[in-house]
Design an enzyme around this catalytic site. Structure first.
Site, mmCIF file in Angstrom:
data_model
loop_
_atom_site.group_PDB
_atom_site.id
_atom_site.type_symbol
_atom_site.label_atom_id
_atom_site.label_comp_id
_atom_site.label_asym_id
_atom_site.label_seq_id
_atom_site.Cartn_x
_atom_site.Cartn_y
_atom_site.Cartn_z
ATOM 1 N N ASP A 1 -3.958 -8.739 -4.429
ATOM 2 C CA ASP A 1 -3.839 -9.383 -3.116
ATOM 3 C C ASP A 1 -3.182 -10.758 -3.249
ATOM 4 O O ASP A 1 -3.335 -11.423 -4.273
ATOM 5 C CB ASP A 1 -5.244 -9.526 -2.505
ATOM 6 N N HIS B 1 6.059 -9.451 -2.854
ATOM 7 C CA HIS B 1 5.782 -8.131 -3.435
ATOM 8 C C HIS B 1 6.613 -7.925 -4.702
ATOM 9 O O HIS B 1 6.133 -7.351 -5.678
ATOM 10 C CB HIS B 1 6.063 -7.024 -2.414
ATOM 11 N N LEU C 1 -2.968 4.281 -22.721
ATOM 12 C CA LEU C 1 -3.449 3.711 -21.458
ATOM 13 C C LEU C 1 -3.183 4.716 -20.348
ATOM 14 O O LEU C 1 -2.114 5.327 -20.302
ATOM 15 C CB LEU C 1 -2.698 2.408 -21.145
HETATM 16 C C1 FPP Z 1 -1.501 -7.288 -0.849
HETATM 17 O O1 FPP Z 1 -0.948 -8.567 -0.647
HETATM 18 C C2 FPP Z 1 -0.585 -6.523 -1.639
HETATM 19 C C3 FPP Z 1 -0.002 -5.368 -1.230
HETATM 20 C C4 FPP Z 1 -0.267 -4.767 0.110
HETATM 21 C C5 FPP Z 1 0.977 -4.671 -2.046
HETATM 22 C C6 FPP Z 1 0.777 -4.795 -3.538
HETATM 23 C C7 FPP Z 1 2.028 -4.341 -4.159
HETATM 24 C C8 FPP Z 1 2.573 -4.853 -5.270
HETATM 25 C C9 FPP Z 1 1.961 -5.879 -6.108
HETATM 26 C C10 FPP Z 1 3.894 -4.338 -5.692
HETATM 27 C C11 FPP Z 1 3.846 -2.891 -6.036
HETATM 28 C C12 FPP Z 1 3.234 -2.680 -7.374
HETATM 29 C C13 FPP Z 1 3.400 -1.567 -8.085
HETATM 30 C C14 FPP Z 1 2.767 -1.474 -9.412
HETATM 31 C C15 FPP Z 1 4.239 -0.447 -7.603
HETATM 32 P P1 FPP Z 1 -0.678 -9.061 0.841
HETATM 33 O O2 FPP Z 1 0.709 -8.677 1.201
HETATM 34 O O3 FPP Z 1 -1.737 -8.536 1.739
HETATM 35 O O4 FPP Z 1 -0.799 -10.592 0.640
HETATM 36 P P2 FPP Z 1 -1.398 -11.653 1.681
HETATM 37 O O5 FPP Z 1 -2.879 -11.346 1.794
HETATM 38 O O6 FPP Z 1 -1.158 -12.972 1.012
HETATM 39 O O7 FPP Z 1 -0.650 -11.474 2.963
#
Ligand code: FPP
Length: 243
Positions: free
Chosen positions: A18, A35, A129
């Site tokens: 997150d 992201h 892994l």
């Molecule tokens: C939450 O942060 C994160 C996500 C919804 C996406 C997580 C995806 C990645 C880290 C990239 C993809 C990874 C792989 C391994 C394919 P948020 O966008 O809700 O952040 P915020 O709370 O600060 O708005």
């Protein structure tokens, strides 16, 4: 009773990655840049995990509720998964990593589904892994689907239900030992509800793109100092005397 990693053959760490959006906004960048930075953090963690004793790593990359985000952000996340599979596969194979993707596939584009299937097949022999990427994943939906199939069976057992969950695309049912959430929020967000029954929880303020091997190391060190009782009592001399 398990309180250290020394005698632990299987160690499952699950991470809610997150904070990507906030990371980007603080830098005046679009959320998709966060992201992308999150992918780099995921790479660091995947590389560091085996040497820290981790045998299974589950990363929450796209929740079924994330479809409610703007279409361009959803598209960016889909593209990033595809990009990740294409660019990381060689490294995953070289490091003995088996990749599986859990969650719904039927709402993904066909080319992404094919990319996933091909990465899973190519890495199936990896033994160092097990990397699970949760994508269009909802723990509640997985449990509900399994329960629906379950109806009619009159001999329920936890192990049978766990296998059923796995067949419903809800992950392999392996208990999570350590659940890490970056980004400051303290909740599970419909992630691995069954598997986290006895997980140790670690909530960090660090935003995911800033997360690194040191953070994983510190979380595991903290995990190692916790006494896991699984509902039983601590093995203290007083308890033993009372038996
Ligand atoms: C939450 O942060 C994160 C996500 C919804 C996406 C997580 C995806 C990645 C880290 C990239 C993809 C990874 C792989 C391994 C394919 P948020 O966008 O809700 O952040 P915020 O709370 O600060 O708005």
């Amino acid at each position: 009773m398990q309180s250290t990693l020394n005698d632990k053959p299987d160690f499952h760490v699950a991470i809610i990655m997150d904070g990507n959006g906030r990371w980007a906004v603080r830098r005046g960048l679009p959320r998709s840049a966060g992201h992308r930075a999150g992918i780099a953090a995921a790479r660091r963690v995947v590389e560091a995990a085996p040497d820290l004793g981790v045998t299974q790593l589950t990363l929450f990359a796209f929740s079924s509720d994330n479809w409610r985000r703007p279409a361009h952000e959803v598209r960016a996340l889909m593209t990033l998964l595809r990009h990740y599979l294409q660019t990381e596969l060689r490294q995953l194979l070289a490091s003995g990593t088996r990749l599986t993707v859990i969650g719904r596939r039927d709402r993904l584009r066909r080319d992404l589904r094919e990319e996933i299937a091909s990465a899973e097949a190519a890495s199936a022999g990896g033994e160092r892994l097990h990397l699970q990427i949760a994508f269009d994943y909802s723990s509640r939906a997985g449990i509900a689907n399994a329960a629906t199939v379950w109806l009619g069976d009159d001999s329920p057992s936890r192990d049978a239900f766990r296998r059923l969950l796995a067949r419903q695309g809800a992950g392999n049912g392996a208990d999570v030992d350590l659940l890490i959430r970056s980004g400051g929020e303290k909740r599970l967000s419909d992630f691995l509800l069954w598997e986290c029954a006895y997980a140790e929880l670690c909530f960090l303020e660090t935003l995911w793109p800033d997360f690194g091997a040191d953070d994983l190391h510190a979380a595991i060190a903290d995990f190692s100092s916790r006494e896991r009782r699984f509902g039983a009592l601590s093995r203290t001399p007083a308890l033993e005397a009372a038996e």
